[in-house]
Design an enzyme around this catalytic site. Structure first.
Site, PDB file in Angstrom:
ATOM      1  CG  HIS A  68       0.779  -5.444  -0.937  1.00 48.05           C
ATOM      2  ND1 HIS A  68       0.081  -4.560  -0.149  1.00 48.05           N
ATOM      3  CD2 HIS A  68      -0.090  -5.833  -1.899  1.00 48.05           C
ATOM      4  CE1 HIS A  68      -1.151  -4.427  -0.612  1.00 48.05           C
ATOM      5  NE2 HIS A  68      -1.283  -5.181  -1.693  1.00 48.05           N
ATOM      6  CG  HIS A  70      -2.451  -8.264  -5.770  1.00 44.60           C
ATOM      7  ND1 HIS A  70      -3.594  -8.511  -5.043  1.00 44.60           N
ATOM      8  CD2 HIS A  70      -1.959  -7.090  -5.286  1.00 44.60           C
ATOM      9  CE1 HIS A  70      -3.780  -7.536  -4.150  1.00 44.60           C
ATOM     10  NE2 HIS A  70      -2.803  -6.661  -4.286  1.00 44.60           N
ATOM     11  CG  PHE A  71       2.835 -13.417  -8.044  1.00 48.72           C
ATOM     12  CD1 PHE A  71       3.080 -12.077  -8.353  1.00 48.72           C
ATOM     13  CD2 PHE A  71       3.895 -14.188  -7.570  1.00 48.72           C
ATOM     14  CE1 PHE A  71       4.351 -11.521  -8.197  1.00 48.72           C
ATOM     15  CE2 PHE A  71       5.171 -13.639  -7.431  1.00 48.72           C
ATOM     16  CZ  PHE A  71       5.403 -12.314  -7.734  1.00 48.72           C
ATOM     17  CG  ASN A 102      -6.890  -9.656  -4.585  1.00 43.27           C
ATOM     18  OD1 ASN A 102      -5.768 -10.136  -4.548  1.00 43.27           O
ATOM     19  ND2 ASN A 102      -7.149  -8.489  -5.156  1.00 43.27           N
ATOM     20  CG  HIS A 185      -6.950  -1.696   0.826  1.00 39.54           C
ATOM     21  ND1 HIS A 185      -6.582  -1.803  -0.484  1.00 39.54           N
ATOM     22  CD2 HIS A 185      -7.626  -0.530   0.927  1.00 39.54           C
ATOM     23  CE1 HIS A 185      -7.002  -0.734  -1.150  1.00 39.54           C
ATOM     24  NE2 HIS A 185      -7.649   0.040  -0.314  1.00 39.54           N
ATOM     25  CG  HIS A 242      -1.820  -0.090  -0.141  1.00 36.02           C
ATOM     26  ND1 HIS A 242      -2.872   0.346   0.622  1.00 36.02           N
ATOM     27  CD2 HIS A 242      -2.266  -1.183  -0.808  1.00 36.02           C
ATOM     28  CE1 HIS A 242      -3.907  -0.466   0.429  1.00 36.02           C
ATOM     29  NE2 HIS A 242      -3.564  -1.396  -0.426  1.00 36.02           N
ATOM     30  CG  ASP A 313      -0.813  -2.947  -4.030  1.00 36.35           C
ATOM     31  OD1 ASP A 313      -1.167  -4.105  -4.304  1.00 36.35           O
ATOM     32  OD2 ASP A 313      -1.624  -2.022  -3.829  1.00 36.35           O
ATOM     33  CG  HIS A 317      -5.463  -5.048 -13.527  1.00 38.43           C
ATOM     34  ND1 HIS A 317      -6.368  -5.964 -13.042  1.00 38.43           N
ATOM     35  CD2 HIS A 317      -5.139  -4.245 -12.478  1.00 38.43           C
ATOM     36  CE1 HIS A 317      -6.577  -5.729 -11.752  1.00 38.43           C
ATOM     37  NE2 HIS A 317      -5.841  -4.696 -11.387  1.00 38.43           N
TER      38      HIS A 317
HETATM   39  O1  DOR Z   1      -4.935  -0.986  -6.951  1.00 39.47           O
HETATM   40  C1  DOR Z   1      -5.216  -2.039  -6.369  1.00 39.47           C
HETATM   41  N1  DOR Z   1      -5.191  -3.207  -7.016  1.00 39.47           N
HETATM   42  N2  DOR Z   1      -5.585  -1.997  -5.077  1.00 39.47           N
HETATM   43  C2  DOR Z   1      -6.073  -3.076  -4.449  1.00 39.47           C
HETATM   44  O2  DOR Z   1      -6.382  -3.002  -3.288  1.00 39.47           O
HETATM   45  C3  DOR Z   1      -6.258  -4.349  -5.173  1.00 39.47           C
HETATM   46  C4  DOR Z   1      -5.316  -4.436  -6.299  1.00 39.47           C
HETATM   47  C5  DOR Z   1      -5.671  -5.542  -7.248  1.00 39.47           C
HETATM   48  O3  DOR Z   1      -5.792  -6.697  -6.784  1.00 39.47           O
HETATM   49  O4  DOR Z   1      -5.773  -5.297  -8.455  1.00 39.47           O
HETATM   50 ZN    ZN Z   2      -2.765  -4.962  -3.096  1.00 38.32          ZN
HETATM   51 ZN    ZN Z   3      -4.907  -2.841  -1.211  1.00 35.14          ZN
END
Ligand code: DOR
Ligand code: ZN
Ligand code: ZN
Length: 456
Positions: A68, A70-71, A102, A185, A242, A313, A317
């Protein structure tokens, strides 16, 4: 202590280590050639290699698999990209990642998945697989099924009526005999809307408590419950991402015990941080699902042996984006980075007696490999030489500025952990050693899902 960068096809032997094989530690060493583990033996019986690494009695485990991350590539490469994300992974002993869809655009067609594969293959230094996003037209799932990805990610709270939508999706998958696991999720959109109306009526201050009440524990539990009913009707494999409530995990566990194809993951932040601890960090600690109250955290810790997978996860940001939420939490994006700290935090939980080292390692190696059908996660003759050399006793302090991804802040700042990654190898190449990234972008490969590997 160790040799530097090695030639691409050089043979390596790693001696004097505790190897994690078949769920237990064995003293010995291994010999690597052409990126594969060719021989496992007592040190004395290993063939001569171009280079020999003395592991000094440290642990040598299969490289971690983080299912899990997010790159952010493509679309949000100012937050992270495949190179920076994979550097953080390598520094954390993670040799395979499963990246979330995403992006901008959402990666929910076969063509977009193939384009993303080539971005990964140009930039990543660790191996990877991808989660597909839910396509707009269900027919696209047939093409997606041919791309070699194991899973479809569903953000249930983004769907108008998640349960009837998922019911249609599951029927389609069964009808066309498609081989997917759904990574979900689970949060109920209806309950989120209801919660928000209530707290807005009360006029609650927009701080982390607002966020926690908006994304309440029962929004997760109720959605898990409803999705489990669908699994029981359609018999489609579902992995719950998660999970942050013990009640949610108990529902999943009892379905699993009844023989249904379900699994779930916990994150280190839900296991180690609480709403109370995170509160003063404001938007830095904003994440979905939110950090829960201390009582929830303790219950989650108590059930750690039951969870299939621990995943990070990793959701970067920028600091600028995060601090927009200082006065009004709703203005900050949710997400915490974690791919680099996943393994050290898990080792720390093992050190503190929450689970055994053997159990901990399984939850980021063979379990994710089996659940997502990846030919990774185990040390055996013939396996890819994906390895992490670990000093289990080394104490150190997490510092955001020392991380190897783009995000240089973390809610784990200042936490003392026990267990340090000394070296990481991906298919026989040393990608990370003692604080330094040693591989160039593009070494990482897309890994096709296979039928589960058999390890005795
Ligand atoms: O905290 C989160 N950030 N939960 C998510 O489901 C998406 C993720 C994100 O892509 O920033
Ligand atoms: Zn996630
Ligand atoms: Zn999520």
């Amino acid at each position: 202590m160790f040799l530097g960068v090695l030639m691409s096809n050089a043979s390596i032997s790693i001696k004097n280590v505790l190897l994690f094989i078949n769920n237990t530690f064995i003293r010995g060493g291994l010999y690597i050639e052409d990126g594969k583990i060719k021989k496992i033996a007592k040190d004395i019986k290993l063939p001569n290699a171009d280079s020999v690494i003395d592991g000094n009695g440290n642990l040598l485990i299969p490289g971690g698999i983080d299912v899990h991350v997010h790159f952010r590539d493509p679309g949000f490469t100012y937050k992270e990209d495949f190179y920076t994300g994979s550097c953080a992974a390598a520094a954390g002993g993670i040799t395979t990642v499963l990246d979330m869809p995403n992006n901008k655009p959402m990666i929910n067609t076969a063509q977009l998945l193939n384009e993303k594969k080539s971005i990964g293959e140009q930039k990543s230094i660790v191996d990877f697989s991808l989660h597909a996003g839910l396509p707009e037209k269900l027919e696209e799932l047939i093409r997606i099924n041919q791309t070699g990805v194991p899973s479809v990610k569903v953000y249930s709270y983004l769907l108008q009526d998640s349960i009837s939508m998922l019911s249609r999706v599951f029927s389609f998958v069964k009808e066309h005999n498609l081989n997917f696991i759904f990574a979900i999720h689970a949060e109920s959109r209806q309950l989120l809307v209801k919660n928000k109306r209530f707290i807005d009526d009360v006029g609650l201050k927009k701080d982390l408590t607002y966020h926690a009440l908006h994304h309440s524990p029962d929004a997760e539990v109720k959605e898990i419950e409803a999705i489990l009913e669908l699994v029981k009707t359609h018999i489609v494999p579902v992995h719950f991402c998660h999970v942050s409530t013990k009640e949610g995990s108990e529902l999943i566990l009892s379905a699993k015990r009844e023989g249904y194809p379900v699994s779930f993951e916990y994150t280190p932040h839900h296991l180690l941080l609480s709403h109370e601890k995170g509160y003063s960090m404001g938007p830095i600690a904003k994440v979905n699902p939110p950090l829960r109250g201390q009582q929830h955290v303790m219950k989650l810790q108590g059930s750690i042996s039951d969870v299939d997978i621990i995943a990070s996860d990793h959701a970067p940001h920028t600091y600028e984006e995060k601090i927009k939420g200082i006065k009004d939490i709703t203005k900050a994006p949710s997400g915490i980075v974690g791919v680099e700290t996943l393994l050290p935090l898990l080792l720390t939980l093992a050190h503190n007696g929450f689970l055994s080292y053997e159990e901990a390692i399984k939850k980021i190696t063979i379990n994710p490999a089996r659940i997502f059908s990846l030919p990774k996660g185990a040390i055996y003759e013939g396996a890819d030489a994906d390895l992490a050399l670990i000093d289990r006793r080394k104490e150190w302090v997490i510092r955001g500025r020392e991380l190897h991804g783009m995000t240089l802040f973390t809610p784990f700042e200042g936490l003392k952990v026990r267990g340090k990654v000394l070296m990481t190898l991906v298919r026989g190449r040393i990608v990370y050693q003692n604080g330094e990234i040693l591989e160039k972008p593009g070494w990482g490969k897309f890994i096709e899902s296979t039928s589960p590997i058999m390890v005795s």
